[in-house]
Design a protein around this motif. Sequence first.
Motif, PDB file in Angstrom:
ATOM      1  N   ILE A  47      11.672 -13.188  12.048  1.00  0.00           N
ATOM      2  CA  ILE A  47      10.874 -11.916  11.776  1.00  0.00           C
ATOM      3  C   ILE A  47       9.918 -11.654  12.564  1.00  0.00           C
ATOM      4  N   VAL A  48       9.873 -10.390  12.960  1.00  0.00           N
ATOM      5  CA  VAL A  48       8.677 -10.039  13.770  1.00  0.00           C
ATOM      6  C   VAL A  48       7.671  -9.286  13.068  1.00  0.00           C
ATOM      7  N   ASP A  49       6.476  -9.609  13.220  1.00  0.00           N
ATOM      8  CA  ASP A  49       5.264  -9.025  12.501  1.00  0.00           C
ATOM      9  C   ASP A  49       4.724  -7.942  13.502  1.00  0.00           C
ATOM     10  N   ALA A  50       5.051  -6.841  13.200  1.00  0.00           N
ATOM     11  CA  ALA A  50       4.292  -5.517  13.800  1.00  0.00           C
ATOM     12  C   ALA A  50       3.602  -4.746  12.957  1.00  0.00           C
ATOM     13  N   LEU A  51       2.959  -5.257  11.885  1.00  0.00           N
ATOM     14  CA  LEU A  51       2.356  -4.496  10.796  1.00  0.00           C
ATOM     15  C   LEU A  51       1.106  -3.977  11.016  1.00  0.00           C
ATOM     16  N   LEU A  52       0.101  -4.916  11.273  1.00  0.00           N
ATOM     17  CA  LEU A  52      -1.392  -4.351  11.350  1.00  0.00           C
ATOM     18  C   LEU A  52      -1.638  -4.921  12.603  1.00  0.00           C
ATOM     19  N   GLY A  53      -2.578  -4.278  13.213  1.00  0.00           N
ATOM     20  CA  GLY A  53      -3.265  -4.447  14.542  1.00  0.00           C
ATOM     21  C   GLY A  53      -4.765  -4.999  14.378  1.00  0.00           C
ATOM     22  N   THR A  54      -5.566  -4.647  15.559  1.00  0.00           N
ATOM     23  CA  THR A  54      -6.865  -5.293  15.576  1.00  0.00           C
ATOM     24  C   THR A  54      -7.880  -4.500  14.731  1.00  0.00           C
ATOM     25  N   GLY A  55      -7.632  -3.046  14.304  1.00  0.00           N
ATOM     26  CA  GLY A  55      -8.455  -2.428  13.500  1.00  0.00           C
ATOM     27  C   GLY A  55      -8.658  -2.861  12.311  1.00  0.00           C
ATOM     28  N   VAL A  56      -7.962  -3.960  11.448  1.00  0.00           N
ATOM     29  CA  VAL A  56      -8.298  -4.574  10.335  1.00  0.00           C
ATOM     30  C   VAL A  56      -9.665  -4.757  10.102  1.00  0.00           C
ATOM     31  N   LYS A  57     -10.333  -4.279   9.056  1.00  0.00           N
ATOM     32  CA  LYS A  57     -11.702  -5.099   9.079  1.00  0.00           C
ATOM     33  C   LYS A  57     -11.904  -5.326   7.498  1.00  0.00           C
ATOM     34  N   GLY A  58     -11.683  -4.761   6.558  1.00  0.00           N
ATOM     35  CA  GLY A  58     -11.796  -4.904   5.070  1.00  0.00           C
ATOM     36  C   GLY A  58     -10.560  -5.739   4.556  1.00  0.00           C
ATOM     37  N   GLU A  59     -10.607  -5.938   3.213  1.00  0.00           N
ATOM     38  CA  GLU A  59      -9.550  -6.465   2.682  1.00  0.00           C
ATOM     39  C   GLU A  59      -8.242  -5.842   3.061  1.00  0.00           C
ATOM     40  N   VAL A  60      -7.122  -6.662   3.238  1.00  0.00           N
ATOM     41  CA  VAL A  60      -5.709  -5.916   3.432  1.00  0.00           C
ATOM     42  C   VAL A  60      -5.500  -5.402   1.867  1.00  0.00           C
ATOM     43  N   LYS A  61      -4.683  -4.382   1.925  1.00  0.00           N
ATOM     44  CA  LYS A  61      -4.430  -3.704   0.841  1.00  0.00           C
ATOM     45  C   LYS A  61      -2.765  -3.556   0.564  1.00  0.00           C
ATOM     46  N   SER A  62      -2.072  -3.300  -0.547  1.00  0.00           N
ATOM     47  CA  SER A  62      -0.726  -3.243  -0.414  1.00  0.00           C
ATOM     48  C   SER A  62      -0.381  -1.737   0.055  1.00  0.00           C
ATOM     49  N   PRO A  63       0.785  -1.617   0.396  1.00  0.00           N
ATOM     50  CA  PRO A  63       1.971  -2.829   0.512  1.00  0.00           C
ATOM     51  C   PRO A  63       1.780  -3.899   1.514  1.00  0.00           C
ATOM     52  N   TYR A  64       1.154  -3.609   2.445  1.00  0.00           N
ATOM     53  CA  TYR A  64       0.764  -4.892   3.386  1.00  0.00           C
ATOM     54  C   TYR A  64       0.274  -6.010   2.880  1.00  0.00           C
ATOM     55  N   ARG A  65      -0.376  -6.229   1.785  1.00  0.00           N
ATOM     56  CA  ARG A  65      -0.674  -7.609   1.204  1.00  0.00           C
ATOM     57  C   ARG A  65       0.479  -8.019   0.657  1.00  0.00           C
ATOM     58  N   HIS A  66       1.257  -7.318  -0.237  1.00  0.00           N
ATOM     59  CA  HIS A  66       2.379  -7.939  -0.750  1.00  0.00           C
ATOM     60  C   HIS A  66       3.274  -8.233  -0.016  1.00  0.00           C
ATOM     61  N   ILE A  67       3.709  -7.712   1.257  1.00  0.00           N
ATOM     62  CA  ILE A  67       4.680  -7.711   2.231  1.00  0.00           C
ATOM     63  C   ILE A  67       4.000  -9.295   2.734  1.00  0.00           C
ATOM     64  N   ILE A  68       2.908  -9.374   3.427  1.00  0.00           N
ATOM     65  CA  ILE A  68       2.180 -10.613   4.106  1.00  0.00           C
ATOM     66  C   ILE A  68       2.619 -11.845   3.178  1.00  0.00           C
ATOM     67  N   ASP A  69       2.317 -11.638   1.610  1.00  0.00           N
ATOM     68  CA  ASP A  69       2.341 -12.636   0.682  1.00  0.00           C
ATOM     69  C   ASP A  69       3.907 -12.960   0.753  1.00  0.00           C
ATOM     70  N   GLU A  70       4.853 -12.335   0.864  1.00  0.00           N
ATOM     71  CA  GLU A  70       6.285 -12.484   0.683  1.00  0.00           C
ATOM     72  C   GLU A  70       6.661 -13.319   2.078  1.00  0.00           C
ATOM     73  N   LEU A  71       6.072 -12.662   3.287  1.00  0.00           N
ATOM     74  CA  LEU A  71       6.268 -13.495   4.498  1.00  0.00           C
ATOM     75  C   LEU A  71       5.931 -14.882   4.378  1.00  0.00           C
ATOM     76  N   ASN A  72       4.644 -15.146   3.770  1.00  0.00           N
ATOM     77  CA  ASN A  72       4.230 -16.462   3.775  1.00  0.00           C
ATOM     78  C   ASN A  72       5.016 -17.382   2.837  1.00  0.00           C
ATOM     79  N   LYS A  73       5.585 -16.966   1.868  1.00  0.00           N
ATOM     80  CA  LYS A  73       6.378 -17.851   0.879  1.00  0.00           C
ATOM     81  C   LYS A  73       7.650 -18.172   1.701  1.00  0.00           C
ATOM     82  N   GLN A  74       8.006 -17.706   2.741  1.00  0.00           N
ATOM     83  CA  GLN A  74       9.218 -17.879   3.505  1.00  0.00           C
ATOM     84  C   GLN A  74       9.116 -19.102   4.396  1.00  0.00           C
TER      85      GLN A  74
END
Length: 507
Positions: free
Chosen positions: A136-163
Amino acid sequence: MAQPLNTYNAFVEPASLSHKIYCADEVRRHEPEAARLSGLNMYELMERAGHAAFRQLLAEFPQCHKLLVLCGHGNNGGDGFVLARLAREAGMQVQLVAIGNSDKYSEDTRQAQKRWLSSGGESLTWPVPLANHDVIVDALLGTGVKGEVKSPYRHIIDELNKQRLPVLSIDLPSGLHADTGNPCGIAVNAAATVTFVGIKAGLVTGAGKQHCGKLGFSALGIAENFNRLATPLAILASANQLAPLPQRKINTHKGDYGRLLCIGGNKGMHGAIRLTAEAALRSGAGLVKVLCHPDSRMLVAEGRPELMLADADGKTEALLNWASCIVIGPGLGQDAWAQSQFDTLMAYQKKSSKPMLIDADGLNLLAARESSDLPENTVLTPHPGEAAALLDQSGAEVQADRYDAVNKLTQNYKSTVILKGAGSLVSCNNRKFVLEQGNPGMASGGMGDLLSGLIGGLMAQGMSAANSALTGACIHALAGDLCAEQQGQRGMIASDLIPFIRELVNR
């Protein structure tokens, strides 16, 4: 040609961007101009990033045939579109999922998307099954993230980490703070990461080092101009970059190579100061003497006749006068005996200012003092818990921004500081270094004591505090890696590193 260690300069300025570390803002600020000066527009730079990421994919996962690419709406997503197109052209089965609002695409990302669609690719929507892919290639979020990651990104990252599927992250793992390496609530656990133009500070220390997996780098062909425009935050240092230690003079004797006094080894903690003293001997120190608790004397000296034992009964000042450098802390404890040794040394240093290293419980006793005044040729070697005590913070706060913590320690104590941990930081002479080497097998008792002795031994021989800290830390880290290569990480103990330390100081 033989020369003394007091003229030795450990650091050789790297020319390559692959050994320089940058804040994300510094990269964003200078990347467009560096590209322009190199004859490129930003879409052409995006194409180069996609090609570099595809090369990393082939290098790390050569058996990959079924690929899933997850693209966000930022420029990282544009890099993902380019990689997906290249993989499809190379014959891979590629699924691409576009996340987020396409109205927010930059013109460059829009162009990359258009070329992907024109090549016959299609953009799917989340959710899709993850298990049917090799990588899986993660091209979701870049260097601009500062605050808490919100869904749908949070949900997707959680699913990735379960795999259990390997993930290749583009530029940095999504959700990771680019400057601190701290997850913004959640971050992708990548098997590998390829970062571009400048290595982001958060990728090489603390939690970031865990999240990024194997780190690859591409300057995208703009290195010369970016190097000229941008100022690095720190240098990625390794023992391989150090200048060789100078040869010894032929007409010489033990007194020419320093006298180190090691203070510690309280009752029941003799092993720590023994490791410190033996590492100092193996660093090349001429004479090493140990001042320990009376109950520890026999155990410290056993099996190492080259070590001298100090008798402190009313002679502490004479011992301190004898020494060319002092290490205090390993196995020291915090009881009345320990406090007495520490207070005596601090009082002595007010008038003598000898080179000194403080470690372990010496740091805890230092944290309890009202005064933070120390001689400028002092080295402090805290782990995150000890750093927290020195800064009156929690260990979690230290780990959340290790660069900020080492800056504050250096400023508060006017000393050279090594903040130990994954990607140890060395702060000295207004410069910061991040250790590239070292491994998890070194997370065992006594490793810090060994490091203190190695650095103290170099200081005793006349090397400056800054050069000793950087040289000692790099040698210590590489010794751990060499040991792991031969014997594995699990079960590694501090004394296993001593033969490798001796080998490295003679290279």
